[in-house]
Design an enzyme around this catalytic site. Structure first.
Site, PDB file in Angstrom:
ATOM      1  N   GLY A  39      82.520  65.336  20.175  1.00  0.00           N
ATOM      2  CA  GLY A  39      81.884  66.512  19.580  1.00  0.00           C
ATOM      3  C   GLY A  39      81.736  66.325  18.079  1.00  0.00           C
ATOM      4  O   GLY A  39      82.515  65.608  17.442  1.00  0.00           O
ATOM      5  N   THR A  84      74.339  63.077  15.659  1.00  0.00           N
ATOM      6  CA  THR A  84      75.360  64.130  15.791  1.00  0.00           C
ATOM      7  C   THR A  84      76.512  63.901  14.816  1.00  0.00           C
ATOM      8  O   THR A  84      76.917  64.807  14.075  1.00  0.00           O
ATOM      9  CB  THR A  84      75.895  64.140  17.243  1.00  0.00           C
ATOM     10  OG1 THR A  84      74.794  64.305  18.121  1.00  0.00           O
ATOM     11  CG2 THR A  84      76.888  65.258  17.461  1.00  0.00           C
ATOM     12  N   LYS A 131      88.096  51.814  23.455  1.00  0.00           N
ATOM     13  CA  LYS A 131      89.155  52.598  22.796  1.00  0.00           C
ATOM     14  C   LYS A 131      90.551  52.089  23.159  1.00  0.00           C
ATOM     15  O   LYS A 131      91.430  52.021  22.296  1.00  0.00           O
ATOM     16  CB  LYS A 131      88.993  54.078  23.160  1.00  0.00           C
ATOM     17  CG  LYS A 131      87.726  54.685  22.561  1.00  0.00           C
ATOM     18  CD  LYS A 131      87.416  56.035  23.182  1.00  0.00           C
ATOM     19  CE  LYS A 131      86.184  56.668  22.558  1.00  0.00           C
ATOM     20  NZ  LYS A 131      85.724  57.850  23.294  1.00  0.00           N
ATOM     21  N   VAL A 172      88.576  56.458  18.120  1.00  0.00           N
ATOM     22  CA  VAL A 172      89.415  56.642  19.315  1.00  0.00           C
ATOM     23  C   VAL A 172      89.811  58.108  19.444  1.00  0.00           C
ATOM     24  O   VAL A 172      90.377  58.694  18.517  1.00  0.00           O
ATOM     25  CB  VAL A 172      90.687  55.765  19.228  1.00  0.00           C
ATOM     26  CG1 VAL A 172      91.578  56.001  20.441  1.00  0.00           C
ATOM     27  CG2 VAL A 172      90.316  54.297  19.134  1.00  0.00           C
ATOM     28  N   ILE A 219      91.626  63.526  17.642  1.00  0.00           N
ATOM     29  CA  ILE A 219      93.086  63.278  17.623  1.00  0.00           C
ATOM     30  C   ILE A 219      93.382  62.185  16.587  1.00  0.00           C
ATOM     31  O   ILE A 219      92.830  61.091  16.672  1.00  0.00           O
ATOM     32  CB  ILE A 219      93.598  62.806  19.006  1.00  0.00           C
ATOM     33  CG1 ILE A 219      93.246  63.821  20.090  1.00  0.00           C
ATOM     34  CG2 ILE A 219      95.102  62.533  18.968  1.00  0.00           C
ATOM     35  CD1 ILE A 219      93.619  63.381  21.509  1.00  0.00           C
ATOM     36  N   GLY A 232      76.464  67.036  23.139  1.00  0.00           N
ATOM     37  CA  GLY A 232      76.739  66.011  22.127  1.00  0.00           C
ATOM     38  C   GLY A 232      77.994  65.194  22.415  1.00  0.00           C
ATOM     39  O   GLY A 232      78.533  64.534  21.537  1.00  0.00           O
ATOM     40  N   GLY A 240      88.241  60.924  19.419  1.00  0.00           N
ATOM     41  CA  GLY A 240      87.550  61.933  18.599  1.00  0.00           C
ATOM     42  C   GLY A 240      88.404  62.604  17.542  1.00  0.00           C
ATOM     43  O   GLY A 240      88.661  62.052  16.475  1.00  0.00           O
ATOM     44  N   GLU A 269      89.584  55.726  12.383  1.00  0.00           N
ATOM     45  CA  GLU A 269      90.302  56.825  13.054  1.00  0.00           C
ATOM     46  C   GLU A 269      89.425  57.510  14.104  1.00  0.00           C
ATOM     47  O   GLU A 269      89.876  57.792  15.216  1.00  0.00           O
ATOM     48  CB  GLU A 269      90.740  57.852  11.987  1.00  0.00           C
ATOM     49  CG  GLU A 269      91.395  59.082  12.551  1.00  0.00           C
ATOM     50  CD  GLU A 269      92.675  58.764  13.291  1.00  0.00           C
ATOM     51  OE1 GLU A 269      93.682  58.519  12.637  1.00  0.00           O
ATOM     52  OE2 GLU A 269      92.653  58.751  14.546  1.00  0.00           O
ATOM     53  N   GLU A 297      77.422  59.298  24.983  1.00  0.00           N
ATOM     54  CA  GLU A 297      76.805  58.269  24.143  1.00  0.00           C
ATOM     55  C   GLU A 297      75.289  58.318  24.331  1.00  0.00           C
ATOM     56  O   GLU A 297      74.793  58.862  25.329  1.00  0.00           O
ATOM     57  CB  GLU A 297      77.302  56.886  24.571  1.00  0.00           C
ATOM     58  CG  GLU A 297      78.783  56.679  24.367  1.00  0.00           C
ATOM     59  CD  GLU A 297      79.204  56.905  22.922  1.00  0.00           C
ATOM     60  OE1 GLU A 297      78.705  56.208  22.044  1.00  0.00           O
ATOM     61  OE2 GLU A 297      80.018  57.806  22.675  1.00  0.00           O
TER      62      GLU A 297
HETATM   63  N1  HSE Z   1      81.044  59.567  24.333  1.00  0.00           N
HETATM   64  C1  HSE Z   1      82.334  59.648  23.754  1.00  0.00           C
HETATM   65  C2  HSE Z   1      83.234  60.488  24.664  1.00  0.00           C
HETATM   66  C3  HSE Z   1      82.239  60.234  22.383  1.00  0.00           C
HETATM   67  O1  HSE Z   1      82.682  61.187  25.525  1.00  0.00           O
HETATM   68  O2  HSE Z   1      84.444  60.437  24.540  1.00  0.00           O
HETATM   69  C4  HSE Z   1      83.499  60.172  21.590  1.00  0.00           C
HETATM   70  O3  HSE Z   1      83.905  58.855  21.378  1.00  0.00           O
END
Ligand code: HSE
Length: 409
Positions: free
Chosen positions: A299, A11, A202, A129, A133, A184, A131, A126, A187
């Site tokens: 995502g 992804t 994170k 942590v 942001i 997506g 996604g 970056e 994990e």
């Molecule tokens: N599996 C993680 C989440 C993906 O749901 O936040 C992004 O790090």
């Protein structure tokens, strides 16, 4: 021409490739030169046949390396190995690596940053942590000397999406987990999300940036949603509290402590309204009071956007935070916990509070059992699920609690 090597085509890897393609013109305007993906290292032969790209697509690590030399590597495979070996191979050659791999950064970030620094290159994380942001480069680039005493957040999109769907739309845990995988968000092994480990990696990374050093893992407790039962969230909703998986780290008396655990938030807490796959990060300090960052936590597009911007940021700027700007919080950020007692366990629980001299401030009834509001200073009893409450519990909660006991769930 900047030559790029892309490791992984799941992804996130696909997202990076597509983002580099659609932004070719703007990237070259920012950098003053074009970039091109020269090779993609993939895991699955099957997918290999389906890919028709203007670059080498291979499952063979040696062949991938021969397609270099690269100017930059995007690592998008997740997990510790072979990601660690691949990352070290390039950092040791002085080639920058950009990753979204929070597990690798949390577990080996200290070493990887050291190798990057000694080879005059950078390791960008970056996208590892929250996604989409841009919190990591805000800390490195915009707040390098700002005093911070506490960082907290909703750091896992999958579990926040699941909690929102379960609580607001009364859907089952299993059903929404499958949906989060299809979207997506989750994990490859969703145990990492549901067990709290993804958020734990994170918060350790955020702690390293806020407090200047990689934390002692033993001081970072990790609890996921595995002990959660529907009625725990129902009781919280009934009395106006939102159940969230909260990652939190603070500095107190020269020590940094952290945790990931489900917790209840009063409505006045900024993170209480962060729903769905959205993440939120809060930074607190004497001068900044509270800074809030809210945005997509997972995502394809959001994560790929962070990876590409991370690369552009590092090409133009080398920033970091030192440890000199650590502040101390004045008091522990939670005063109460809600402890959940099933009907059949009530006598044992009464015995426990009596023996430990635990003061039960409020009792909230539910057909499944009772929730007891107790001061957080008491030792938790592993037999009874317990959640910290963030925010001020005011008399209105006590009033609502009286009606909650009388009302029907
Ligand atoms: N599996 C993680 C989440 C993906 O749901 O936040 C992004 O790090």
């Amino acid at each position: 021409m900047l030559k790029i090597g892309l490791i992984g085509y799941g992804t996130v890897g696909r997202g990076v490739y597509e983002r580099l393609e659609v932004s070719k013109a703007s990237i070259s305007a920012v950098l003053g030169e074009e970039c091109h993906v020269e090779a993609i290292l993939i895991k699955n032969e099957q997918k290999h046949r389906l890919l028709e790209k203007e670059c080498l697509v291979t499952v063979d690590w040696a062949e991938f390396q021969q397609a270099g030399p690269f100017d930059l590597i995007f690592e998008a495979i997740g997990g510790l190995e072979p990601a660690l070996t691949y990352t070290l191979a390039y950092l040791e050659k002085g080639i920058p690596v950009i990753t979204a791999n929070k597990k690798l950064v949390a577990e080996h970030g200290a070493k990887l940053e050291e190798v990057a620094e000694s080879n005059q290159t950078y390791y960008g994380y970056e996208a590892a942590v929250a996604g989409g942001i841009p919190i990591i480069n805000v800390l490195k680039g915009l707040l390098p000397t700002t005093g911070i005493s506490r960082v907290s957040g909703i750091l896992n999109g999958t579990t926040n999406y699941m909690l929102t769907e379960m609580i607001e739309n009364h859907r089952s845990f299993a059903e929404v987990l499958i949906e989060a995988q299809e979207l997506g968000y989750a994990e490859a092994d969703p145990t990492d999300d549901v067990g709290g480990f993804d958020a734990w990696y994170k918060i350790r990374i955020l702690s390293r940036l806020c407090f200047g050093q990689w934390p002692n893992t033993e001081l970072f407790h990790c609890q996921g949603l595995t002990a959660l039962e529907d009625w725990h969230a129902e009781v919280g909703e009934r009395i106006g509290l939102k159940l969230k998986l909260i990652g939190e780290a603070h500095s107190i008396n020269g020590h940094v402590h952290g945790s990931v655990a489900p917790a209840f938030l009063t409505k006045t807490e900024a993170l209480a309204s962060v729903s769905g796959v959205t993440n939120g990060v809060s930074l607190e300090g004497k001068d900044i009071k509270q800074l809030l960052f809210i945005g997509p936590g997972a995502g394809k597009e959001a994560t790929a956007n962070s990876m590409v911007e991370d690369f552009l940021f590092h090409r133009r700027y080398q920033g970091n935070r030192l440890s000199a700007n650590v502040e101390s919080i004045e008091e522990i950020p939670f005063r109460y916990s809600l402890v959940f007692i099933k009907q059949a366990e009530r006598d044992t629980a009464l015995q426990w509070v009596k023996e430990q001299f635990i003061q039960v401030n409020e009792t909230y009834s539910h057909p499944e059992g009772e929730a007891w509001l107790v001061p957080s200073v008491y030792e938790v009893n592993a037999q009874f699920p317990s959640y910290h409450v963030y925010g001020e519990i005011t008399s209105s909660y006590a009033e609502e609690s009286s009606s909650a006991q009388l009302g029907t769930f």
